[in-house]
Design a protein around this motif. Structure first.
Motif, PDB file in Angstrom:
ATOM      1  N   HIS A  45      73.495  70.324 148.945  1.00 39.50           N
ATOM      2  CA  HIS A  45      73.424  69.863 147.940  1.00 39.50           C
ATOM      3  C   HIS A  45      74.124  69.762 146.384  1.00 39.50           C
ATOM      4  CE1 HIS A  45      72.147  66.438 150.921  1.00 39.50           C
ATOM      5  NE2 HIS A  45      72.915  65.785 150.170  1.00 39.50           N
ATOM      6  N   LEU A  46      73.214  71.183 146.054  1.00 39.27           N
ATOM      7  CA  LEU A  46      73.200  71.685 144.426  1.00 39.27           C
ATOM      8  C   LEU A  46      74.596  72.005 144.620  1.00 39.27           C
ATOM      9  CD1 LEU A  46      69.659  73.331 144.457  1.00 39.27           C
ATOM     10  CD2 LEU A  46      70.661  72.203 142.264  1.00 39.27           C
ATOM     11  N   LEU A  47      74.863  73.314 145.536  1.00 37.85           N
ATOM     12  CA  LEU A  47      76.635  73.358 145.823  1.00 37.85           C
ATOM     13  C   LEU A  47      77.296  72.016 145.513  1.00 37.85           C
ATOM     14  CD1 LEU A  47      76.243  76.362 148.107  1.00 37.85           C
ATOM     15  CD2 LEU A  47      76.135  76.599 145.408  1.00 37.85           C
ATOM     16  N   GLN A  48      77.599  71.592 146.469  1.00 38.00           N
ATOM     17  CA  GLN A  48      77.970  70.199 145.620  1.00 38.00           C
ATOM     18  C   GLN A  48      77.702  69.572 145.040  1.00 38.00           C
ATOM     19  OE1 GLN A  48      80.640  69.247 148.670  1.00 38.00           O
ATOM     20  NE2 GLN A  48      81.732  68.375 146.265  1.00 38.00           N
ATOM     21  N   TRP A  49      76.905  69.665 144.137  1.00 35.10           N
ATOM     22  CA  TRP A  49      76.795  68.909 142.776  1.00 35.10           C
ATOM     23  C   TRP A  49      77.809  69.968 142.146  1.00 35.10           C
ATOM     24  CZ3 TRP A  49      74.267  71.229 137.977  1.00 35.10           C
ATOM     25  CH2 TRP A  49      74.788  70.160 136.907  1.00 35.10           C
ATOM     26  N   GLY A  50      77.184  70.793 142.084  1.00 38.06           N
ATOM     27  CA  GLY A  50      78.029  72.045 141.576  1.00 38.06           C
ATOM     28  C   GLY A  50      79.723  72.168 141.683  1.00 38.06           C
ATOM     29  N   ARG A  51      80.860  71.963 142.387  1.00 36.85           N
ATOM     30  CA  ARG A  51      81.809  71.899 142.835  1.00 36.85           C
ATOM     31  C   ARG A  51      81.877  70.757 142.074  1.00 36.85           C
ATOM     32  NH1 ARG A  51      81.020  72.245 148.681  1.00 36.85           N
ATOM     33  NH2 ARG A  51      80.999  74.446 148.226  1.00 36.85           N
ATOM     34  N   ASP A  52      81.802  69.541 142.158  1.00 34.92           N
ATOM     35  CA  ASP A  52      82.238  68.180 141.972  1.00 34.92           C
ATOM     36  C   ASP A  52      82.096  68.791 140.462  1.00 34.92           C
ATOM     37  OD1 ASP A  52      81.905  67.018 144.109  1.00 34.92           O
ATOM     38  OD2 ASP A  52      80.477  66.079 143.911  1.00 34.92           O
ATOM     39  N   ASN A  53      81.131  69.521 139.757  1.00 39.39           N
ATOM     40  CA  ASN A  53      81.495  69.723 138.304  1.00 39.39           C
ATOM     41  C   ASN A  53      81.865  70.972 137.788  1.00 39.39           C
ATOM     42  OD1 ASN A  53      79.686  67.149 136.994  1.00 39.39           O
ATOM     43  ND2 ASN A  53      78.785  67.297 139.045  1.00 39.39           N
ATOM     44  N   GLY A  54      82.917  71.672 138.421  1.00 36.19           N
ATOM     45  CA  GLY A  54      83.519  72.962 137.734  1.00 36.19           C
ATOM     46  C   GLY A  54      82.964  74.160 138.449  1.00 36.19           C
ATOM     47  N   ALA A  55      82.366  73.705 139.342  1.00 37.28           N
ATOM     48  CA  ALA A  55      81.863  75.490 140.043  1.00 37.28           C
ATOM     49  C   ALA A  55      82.305  76.622 140.742  1.00 37.28           C
ATOM     50  CB  ALA A  55      80.438  75.725 140.177  1.00 37.28           C
ATOM     51  N   GLU A  56      82.796  76.762 140.449  1.00 38.91           N
ATOM     52  CA  GLU A  56      83.692  78.110 142.029  1.00 38.91           C
ATOM     53  C   GLU A  56      83.174  78.597 142.961  1.00 38.91           C
ATOM     54  OE1 GLU A  56      87.276  78.920 140.173  1.00 38.91           O
ATOM     55  OE2 GLU A  56      87.960  77.149 139.542  1.00 38.91           O
ATOM     56  N   ILE A  57      81.977  79.302 141.891  1.00 34.76           N
ATOM     57  CA  ILE A  57      81.764  80.841 141.954  1.00 34.76           C
ATOM     58  C   ILE A  57      79.465  80.244 142.179  1.00 34.76           C
ATOM     59  CG2 ILE A  57      80.733  83.067 142.073  1.00 34.76           C
ATOM     60  CD1 ILE A  57      83.962  83.725 140.850  1.00 34.76           C
ATOM     61  N   SER A  58      78.941  80.656 142.950  1.00 39.37           N
ATOM     62  CA  SER A  58      77.488  80.498 142.985  1.00 39.37           C
ATOM     63  C   SER A  58      76.637  81.796 143.349  1.00 39.37           C
ATOM     64  CB  SER A  58      77.461  79.207 144.545  1.00 39.37           C
ATOM     65  OG  SER A  58      77.085  80.123 145.229  1.00 39.37           O
ATOM     66  N   TYR A  59      75.923  81.947 142.582  1.00 40.51           N
ATOM     67  CA  TYR A  59      74.827  83.413 142.525  1.00 40.51           C
ATOM     68  C   TYR A  59      73.162  82.257 142.906  1.00 40.51           C
ATOM     69  CZ  TYR A  59      74.271  82.788 137.596  1.00 40.51           C
ATOM     70  OH  TYR A  59      73.665  81.829 136.051  1.00 40.51           O
ATOM     71  N   LEU A  60      72.358  84.261 142.920  1.00 36.79           N
ATOM     72  CA  LEU A  60      71.356  83.781 143.052  1.00 36.79           C
ATOM     73  C   LEU A  60      70.513  84.624 143.343  1.00 36.79           C
ATOM     74  CD1 LEU A  60      69.737  83.537 146.083  1.00 36.79           C
ATOM     75  CD2 LEU A  60      71.017  81.967 146.649  1.00 36.79           C
ATOM     76  N   GLN A  61      68.967  84.601 142.884  1.00 36.55           N
ATOM     77  CA  GLN A  61      68.366  85.631 142.932  1.00 36.55           C
ATOM     78  C   GLN A  61      67.388  85.583 143.713  1.00 36.55           C
ATOM     79  OE1 GLN A  61      66.991  86.903 138.918  1.00 36.55           O
ATOM     80  NE2 GLN A  61      68.853  88.712 138.137  1.00 36.55           N
ATOM     81  N   VAL A  62      66.068  86.154 145.027  1.00 36.07           N
ATOM     82  CA  VAL A  62      65.532  86.606 145.424  1.00 36.07           C
ATOM     83  C   VAL A  62      64.711  87.304 145.466  1.00 36.07           C
ATOM     84  CG1 VAL A  62      66.739  86.779 147.268  1.00 36.07           C
ATOM     85  CG2 VAL A  62      64.427  85.366 147.507  1.00 36.07           C
ATOM     86  N   ILE A  63      63.575  87.243 145.516  1.00 33.03           N
ATOM     87  CA  ILE A  63      62.613  88.469 146.087  1.00 33.03           C
ATOM     88  C   ILE A  63      62.866  89.128 147.625  1.00 33.03           C
ATOM     89  CG2 ILE A  63      59.979  89.334 146.145  1.00 33.03           C
ATOM     90  CD1 ILE A  63      59.681  86.798 143.880  1.00 33.03           C
ATOM     91  N   ALA A  64      62.915  90.450 146.958  1.00 31.53           N
ATOM     92  CA  ALA A  64      63.252  91.647 148.383  1.00 31.53           C
ATOM     93  C   ALA A  64      62.578  91.278 148.936  1.00 31.53           C
ATOM     94  CB  ALA A  64      63.044  92.462 147.903  1.00 31.53           C
ATOM     95  N   ASP A  65      61.105  90.565 149.280  1.00 28.17           N
ATOM     96  CA  ASP A  65      60.157  90.252 150.907  1.00 28.17           C
ATOM     97  C   ASP A  65      59.937  88.968 151.100  1.00 28.17           C
ATOM     98  OD1 ASP A  65      58.598  89.351 148.717  1.00 28.17           O
ATOM     99  OD2 ASP A  65      56.948  91.223 149.028  1.00 28.17           O
ATOM    100  N   ASN A  66      61.103  88.113 150.681  1.00 23.68           N
ATOM    101  CA  ASN A  66      60.924  86.616 150.833  1.00 23.68           C
ATOM    102  C   ASN A  66      61.440  86.451 151.663  1.00 23.68           C
ATOM    103  OD1 ASN A  66      60.431  83.892 150.665  1.00 23.68           O
ATOM    104  ND2 ASN A  66      61.131  83.672 148.501  1.00 23.68           N
ATOM    105  N   ARG A  67      61.004  86.754 153.081  1.00 24.35           N
ATOM    106  CA  ARG A  67      61.870  86.124 153.981  1.00 24.35           C
ATOM    107  C   ARG A  67      62.231  85.140 154.825  1.00 24.35           C
ATOM    108  NH1 ARG A  67      62.499  91.540 155.418  1.00 24.35           N
ATOM    109  NH2 ARG A  67      60.599  92.672 155.626  1.00 24.35           N
ATOM    110  N   PRO A  68      61.147  84.164 154.166  1.00 24.52           N
ATOM    111  CA  PRO A  68      62.247  82.663 154.850  1.00 24.52           C
ATOM    112  C   PRO A  68      63.505  82.328 153.662  1.00 24.52           C
ATOM    113  CG  PRO A  68      60.095  82.860 154.552  1.00 24.52           C
ATOM    114  CD  PRO A  68      60.167  83.624 154.531  1.00 24.52           C
ATOM    115  N   ALA A  69      63.279  83.186 152.738  1.00 23.16           N
ATOM    116  CA  ALA A  69      64.026  82.342 151.709  1.00 23.16           C
ATOM    117  C   ALA A  69      65.901  83.913 151.930  1.00 23.16           C
ATOM    118  CB  ALA A  69      64.428  83.230 150.144  1.00 23.16           C
ATOM    119  N   LEU A  70      65.515  84.853 152.275  1.00 22.76           N
ATOM    120  CA  LEU A  70      66.246  85.585 153.085  1.00 22.76           C
ATOM    121  C   LEU A  70      67.326  85.402 154.084  1.00 22.76           C
ATOM    122  CD1 LEU A  70      64.944  89.179 152.023  1.00 22.76           C
ATOM    123  CD2 LEU A  70      66.839  88.181 150.754  1.00 22.76           C
ATOM    124  N   GLY A  71      66.162  84.850 154.823  1.00 27.90           N
ATOM    125  CA  GLY A  71      67.884  84.236 156.646  1.00 27.90           C
ATOM    126  C   GLY A  71      67.985  83.064 155.965  1.00 27.90           C
TER     127      GLY A  71
END
Length: 91
Positions: A45-71
């Motif tokens: 949903h966040l990506l769709q909102w971004g696309r609808d508002n002009g975003a073409e590229i997405s990025y994020l940062q995640v803590i290296a040992d956050n296995r659920p998020a990495l998955g």
């Protein structure tokens, strides 16, 4: 953005638009509601909102040992570009 299920917030996060990019920050799913697709739904949903508002590229940062998020992020096609770390200075 907040994602509700049965009148309760089960996931939330922040999308920041800047010059054709959307940065995803503080993506959180209630620990009682993990592995049910809520985090994925929120990010999509966040990506769709971004696309609808002009975003073409997405990025994020995640803590290296956050296995659920990495998955989750790997499932959505994100890949590691670089590692970062925090530094502190004793006063």
């Amino acid at each position: 953005m907040a994602l509700y299920h049965e009148n309760e917030v089960v996931a939330c996060g922040l999308g920041v638009l800047d010059s054709g990019y959307i940065g995803l920050y503080d993506i959180v799913t209630d620990s009682r509601c993990r592995k049910q697709g809520f985090g994925e739904q929120l990010v999509l949903h966040l990506l769709q909102w971004g696309r609808d508002n002009g975003a073409e590229i997405s990025y994020l940062q995640v803590i290296a040992d956050n296995r659920p998020a990495l998955g989750l992020y790997a499932k959505l096609g994100y890949q590691e570009v670089y590692r970062y770390w925090y530094r502190i200075k004793d006063l």
